[in-house]
Design a protein around this motif. Structure first.
Motif, PDB file in Angstrom:
ATOM      1  N   GLU A  97      -3.121  -1.671   1.363  1.00 26.29           N
ATOM      2  CA  GLU A  97      -2.973  -0.826   0.257  1.00 26.29           C
ATOM      3  C   GLU A  97      -2.562  -1.089  -0.227  1.00 26.29           C
ATOM      4  N   ASN A  98      -0.601  -1.740  -0.247  1.00 26.86           N
ATOM      5  CA  ASN A  98      -0.338  -1.946  -1.238  1.00 26.86           C
ATOM      6  C   ASN A  98      -0.891  -3.310  -1.844  1.00 26.86           C
ATOM      7  N   VAL A  99      -1.638  -4.403  -1.731  1.00 29.68           N
ATOM      8  CA  VAL A  99      -2.175  -5.071  -2.028  1.00 29.68           C
ATOM      9  C   VAL A  99      -3.745  -4.646  -2.782  1.00 29.68           C
ATOM     10  N   THR A 100      -4.205  -4.023  -2.341  1.00 29.13           N
ATOM     11  CA  THR A 100      -5.254  -3.766  -3.367  1.00 29.13           C
ATOM     12  C   THR A 100      -4.777  -2.714  -4.104  1.00 29.13           C
ATOM     13  N   PHE A 101      -3.443  -1.982  -3.930  1.00 26.96           N
ATOM     14  CA  PHE A 101      -4.089  -0.999  -4.891  1.00 26.96           C
ATOM     15  C   PHE A 101      -3.939  -1.595  -6.907  1.00 26.96           C
ATOM     16  N   VAL A 102      -3.073  -2.708  -6.498  1.00 23.05           N
ATOM     17  CA  VAL A 102      -3.103  -3.351  -7.921  1.00 23.05           C
ATOM     18  C   VAL A 102      -4.720  -3.919  -8.356  1.00 23.05           C
ATOM     19  N   LEU A 103      -5.570  -3.961  -7.255  1.00 20.97           N
ATOM     20  CA  LEU A 103      -6.599  -4.624  -7.634  1.00 20.97           C
ATOM     21  C   LEU A 103      -8.013  -3.064  -7.989  1.00 20.97           C
ATOM     22  N   SER A 104      -7.348  -1.849  -6.963  1.00 18.70           N
ATOM     23  CA  SER A 104      -8.560  -1.036  -7.183  1.00 18.70           C
ATOM     24  C   SER A 104      -8.300  -0.168  -8.681  1.00 18.70           C
ATOM     25  N   LEU A 105      -6.761  -0.672  -9.219  1.00 19.91           N
ATOM     26  CA  LEU A 105      -5.768  -0.225 -10.616  1.00 19.91           C
ATOM     27  C   LEU A 105      -7.224  -0.916 -12.102  1.00 19.91           C
ATOM     28  N   LEU A 106      -7.700  -1.864 -11.429  1.00 21.11           N
ATOM     29  CA  LEU A 106      -9.207  -2.726 -12.335  1.00 21.11           C
ATOM     30  C   LEU A 106     -10.469  -2.815 -12.050  1.00 21.11           C
ATOM     31  N   ASP A 112     -14.881  -6.681  -2.952  1.00 21.76           N
ATOM     32  CA  ASP A 112     -13.489  -7.982  -3.406  1.00 21.76           C
ATOM     33  C   ASP A 112     -12.276  -7.100  -3.367  1.00 21.76           C
ATOM     34  N   GLN A 113     -11.468  -6.465  -3.383  1.00 21.79           N
ATOM     35  CA  GLN A 113     -10.425  -5.533  -3.141  1.00 21.79           C
ATOM     36  C   GLN A 113      -9.800  -5.881  -1.918  1.00 21.79           C
ATOM     37  N   GLN A 114     -10.788  -6.013  -0.381  1.00 26.39           N
ATOM     38  CA  GLN A 114     -10.447  -6.553   1.023  1.00 26.39           C
ATOM     39  C   GLN A 114     -10.316  -7.222   0.902  1.00 26.39           C
ATOM     40  N   ARG A 115     -11.396  -8.653   0.039  1.00 23.35           N
ATOM     41  CA  ARG A 115     -11.488  -9.935   1.020  1.00 23.35           C
ATOM     42  C   ARG A 115     -10.224 -10.348   0.237  1.00 23.35           C
ATOM     43  N   ARG A 116      -9.668 -10.283  -1.750  1.00 27.15           N
ATOM     44  CA  ARG A 116      -8.718 -10.702  -2.149  1.00 27.15           C
ATOM     45  C   ARG A 116      -7.264 -10.581  -1.647  1.00 27.15           C
TER      46      ARG A 116
ATOM     47  N   ARG B   3     -11.357   4.960  -4.105  1.00 28.27           N
ATOM     48  CA  ARG B   3     -10.682   4.864  -2.430  1.00 28.27           C
ATOM     49  C   ARG B   3      -9.794   5.682  -2.538  1.00 28.27           C
ATOM     50  N   HIS B   4      -8.994   4.508  -3.294  1.00 33.29           N
ATOM     51  CA  HIS B   4      -7.060   5.034  -3.269  1.00 33.29           C
ATOM     52  C   HIS B   4      -6.505   6.431  -3.696  1.00 33.29           C
ATOM     53  N   SER B   5      -7.919   6.207  -4.777  1.00 30.50           N
ATOM     54  CA  SER B   5      -6.973   8.049  -5.125  1.00 30.50           C
ATOM     55  C   SER B   5      -7.170   8.935  -4.282  1.00 30.50           C
ATOM     56  N   TRP B   6      -8.296   9.204  -2.992  1.00 25.42           N
ATOM     57  CA  TRP B   6      -8.593  10.206  -2.468  1.00 25.42           C
ATOM     58  C   TRP B   6      -7.660   9.890  -1.164  1.00 25.42           C
ATOM     59  N   ASP B 206      -3.907   7.801 -13.291  1.00 26.98           N
ATOM     60  CA  ASP B 206      -4.541   6.911 -12.489  1.00 26.98           C
ATOM     61  C   ASP B 206      -3.060   7.435 -11.351  1.00 26.98           C
ATOM     62  N   ILE B 207      -1.562   8.398 -12.483  1.00 20.38           N
ATOM     63  CA  ILE B 207      -1.132   8.671 -11.106  1.00 20.38           C
ATOM     64  C   ILE B 207      -0.898   9.733 -11.026  1.00 20.38           C
ATOM     65  N   ARG B 208      -0.925  10.725 -12.135  1.00 19.35           N
ATOM     66  CA  ARG B 208      -1.626  11.950 -12.169  1.00 19.35           C
ATOM     67  C   ARG B 208      -2.788  12.537 -11.185  1.00 19.35           C
ATOM     68  N   ARG B 209      -3.954  11.852 -11.825  1.00 23.23           N
ATOM     69  CA  ARG B 209      -5.243  12.512 -11.111  1.00 23.23           C
ATOM     70  C   ARG B 209      -5.036  13.017  -9.448  1.00 23.23           C
ATOM     71  N   PRO B 210      -4.705  12.385  -8.775  1.00 18.62           N
ATOM     72  CA  PRO B 210      -4.647  12.591  -7.493  1.00 18.62           C
ATOM     73  C   PRO B 210      -3.838  13.913  -7.516  1.00 18.62           C
ATOM     74  N   TYR B 211      -2.960  13.985  -7.947  1.00 21.20           N
ATOM     75  CA  TYR B 211      -1.280  15.027  -8.095  1.00 21.20           C
ATOM     76  C   TYR B 211      -2.604  16.646  -8.160  1.00 21.20           C
ATOM     77  N   LEU B 212      -3.732  16.241  -9.364  1.00 22.17           N
ATOM     78  CA  LEU B 212      -4.535  17.366 -10.307  1.00 22.17           C
ATOM     79  C   LEU B 212      -5.709  18.015  -9.217  1.00 22.17           C
ATOM     80  N   VAL B 213      -6.477  16.679  -8.409  1.00 21.05           N
ATOM     81  CA  VAL B 213      -7.609  17.398  -7.675  1.00 21.05           C
ATOM     82  C   VAL B 213      -6.345  17.791  -6.636  1.00 21.05           C
ATOM     83  N   CYS B 214      -5.418  17.618  -6.236  1.00 20.34           N
ATOM     84  CA  CYS B 214      -4.790  18.122  -4.699  1.00 20.34           C
ATOM     85  C   CYS B 214      -4.108  19.707  -5.064  1.00 20.34           C
TER      86      CYS B 214
END
Lengths: 223, 277
Positions: A97-106, A112-116, B3-6, B206-214
């Motif tokens: 998740e630490n690695v895919t987090f930065v990919l999720s921002l894009l 693709d995130q998981q593969r990379r 998914r990360h946000s959820w 990206d940072i604030r949204r999960p807190y608002l949703v929570c």
């Protein structure tokens, strides 16, 4: 790629950088060297805009940092790969998740995130630790996760603050080889280190800082 | 929301712990109270304070003979309206039937203790004219109209609803404050992580949204429970007050209202988040 002109920065009236000038071309490999407290970390923090200079101009990857609007900072940082001295891993998230987090921002697709993430973690020898949390890892493993996170975005510029600080000599040389390879592919790499042995083993342009000033700009290890 | 946000929202909901539960309970109480207030108000308006209801005007006559004279005069003035004349005995029996627990006492009293009454059922628009006519008559000692009682009831009810509204507003502010504190606590706990997220390129949204949703989910959960509580209350009261109905839209509105209130609290809680230099 990087242009610093007359940069000064003080913390509580104690100067950390004094009138620093430097220019790094695209595709260059640069070491920042010097004793503790020389200003290496401040230099790097200015490059990824964690700090603003008291005076002077900084242009990184085409962006004039002091004039940059707050809302543009995130996009600017996404084009950088920063490896922090203290790793700065997200403690409540797994390695993957630490690695895919930065990919999720894009907003990359999930697969693709998981593969990379898998590929870069495999490169770091951490493919079997993907579901571990940072606190369950050794210092060296945490450092490699931090490196994986910085590399996964395939950034234009890599800024590494003491990236080998927690690695054994063999891993350190492997990492430098990896940085060199990435550099050959066109990515600009700036590595702050006080490890002279490493600079001697993998020589490149070195900017030697002492008490906030650039005292030498040359090739290989400097006094 | 990716998914990360959820996942972050799920983690935050877990971490909110007892403070989060307090927020849910408070929103539940506030939303149920709001629903009760609205539904009872509608019921009172429809059942007790309906403007179109027939008004009863009652005139107390000095005696039985005066009551008869009054009835005649009334028929002369308002030939289309029917008046009912109640003798003291009839009044005594009526009162005894209204208050069975006092009936023994009432029925033992001398019937002369009770007045003769002339009672008229009129449409609301005629009430004023009828009452004025009766007041002007010399046979009459007192005129009372159900409209007057209705006005007094209306005034009492409006005071009660004002107090209820103030209480609802206080509860609402309380909900906001609790969610604000929950979010602020979470933000404080995650301060390091938020700083890291910024450093690796996360936008403020990206940072604030999960807190608002929570925060919103805590509020919405409270709203859902509030709707359940309201429904249970309706079922309990149905045998006593069959005409008291909780409208579906009221039940449906409680979760989003709870969510919105909590979202405001969460947004205020996020105001403490330090910004980039």
């Amino acid at each position: 790629m990087i242009h610093l002109e007359g940069i000064t920065k003080s913390y509580n009236s104690r100067p950390a950088l004094r009138g620093v000038n430097a220019k790094v071309e695209r595709g260059e490999f640069l070491y920042l060297s010097g004793p503790s407290g020389a200003g290496k970390s401040t230099f790097l923090r200015l490059l990824y805009r964690a700090e603003l200079p008291d005076s002077g101009h900084i242009v990184v990857n085409g962006s004039d940092l002091p004039k940059m609007r707050r809302r543009d900072v995130a996009d600017f940082r996404r084009r950088l790969g920063v490896i922090f001295q203290d790793f700065k891993l997200l403690r409540r998230r797994t390695v993957a998740e630490n690695v895919t987090f930065v990919l999720s921002l894009l907003n990359l697709p999930e697969k693709d995130q998981q593969r990379r993430a898998y590929l870069v973690l495999k490169q770091m020898g951490l493919q079997h630790r993907m579901s571990a949390f940072p606190d369950e890892l050794s210092g060296g493993e945490q450092q490699r996760v931090a490196i994986a996170r910085a590399l996964v975005l395939q950034p234009d510029l890599i800024l590494a603050d003491e990236p080998t600080g927690n690695l054994d000599p063999e891993r350190s040389h492997e990492l430098l080889e990896l940085f060199k390879t990435i550099n050959y592919q066109g990515t600009t790499v700036v590595v702050a280190t006080h490890d002279r042995g490493l600079i001697e083993a993998h020589p490149a342009r070195t900017l030697f800082l002492d008490r906030g000033s650039v005292v030498k700009d040359g090739w290989g290890s400097v006094p | 929301m990716n998914r990360h946000s959820w996942r972050e929202v799920k983690r935050q909901l877990r971490e909110s712990g007892p403070a989060g539960l307090v927020a849910i309970v408070l929103v539940m109480v506030a939303s149920a109270w709001g629903g009760v207030l609205w539904s009872v108000r509608q019921w009172v308006q429809a059942e007790l304070l309906a403007r179109g209801r027939q008004t009863t005007v009652v005139a107390v006559a000095r005696g039985q003979a005066e009551a008869a004279t009054l009835s005649e005069a009334f028929q002369g003035r308002f030939p289309t309206l029917a008046s009912v004349s109640l003798t003291p005995r009839k009044v005594q029996e009526e009162l005894a039937s209204w208050f069975p627990e006092l009936s023994t006492l009432l029925l033992t009293l001398d019937e002369r203790s009770f007045p003769s009454i002339v009672q008229v059922e009129v449409a609301p628009d005629q009430e004023e004219a009828v009452a004025s006519f009766l007041r002007s008559r010399p046979e009459v000692t007192l005129v009372e109209s159900s409209r007057g009682w209705q006005a007094r009831l209306e005034q009492a009810v409006s005071r009660f609803f004002f107090a209820g509204f103030v209480l609802a507003l206080t509860l609402l502010i309380g909900c906001c404050a609790v969610v604000l504190l929950v979010v602020r606590l979470l933000v404080l706990n995650h301060a390091d992580e938020i700083a890291i997220m910024r450093l690796i390129g996360a936008h403020e949204r990206d940072i604030r949204r999960p807190y608002l949703v929570c925060g919103s989910l805590l509020g919405a959960a409270g709203g859902v429970l509030g709707a359940g509580l309201l429904l249970a209350l309706e079922l309990v009261l149905r045998p006593t007050l069959p005409t008291l109905a909780i409208e579906n839209w009221v039940l449906g509105a409680l979760p989003p209202a709870g969510g919105l209130t909590a979202a405001v609290g969460a947004a205020l809680g996020l105001a403490s988040l330090p910004r980039e230099p």
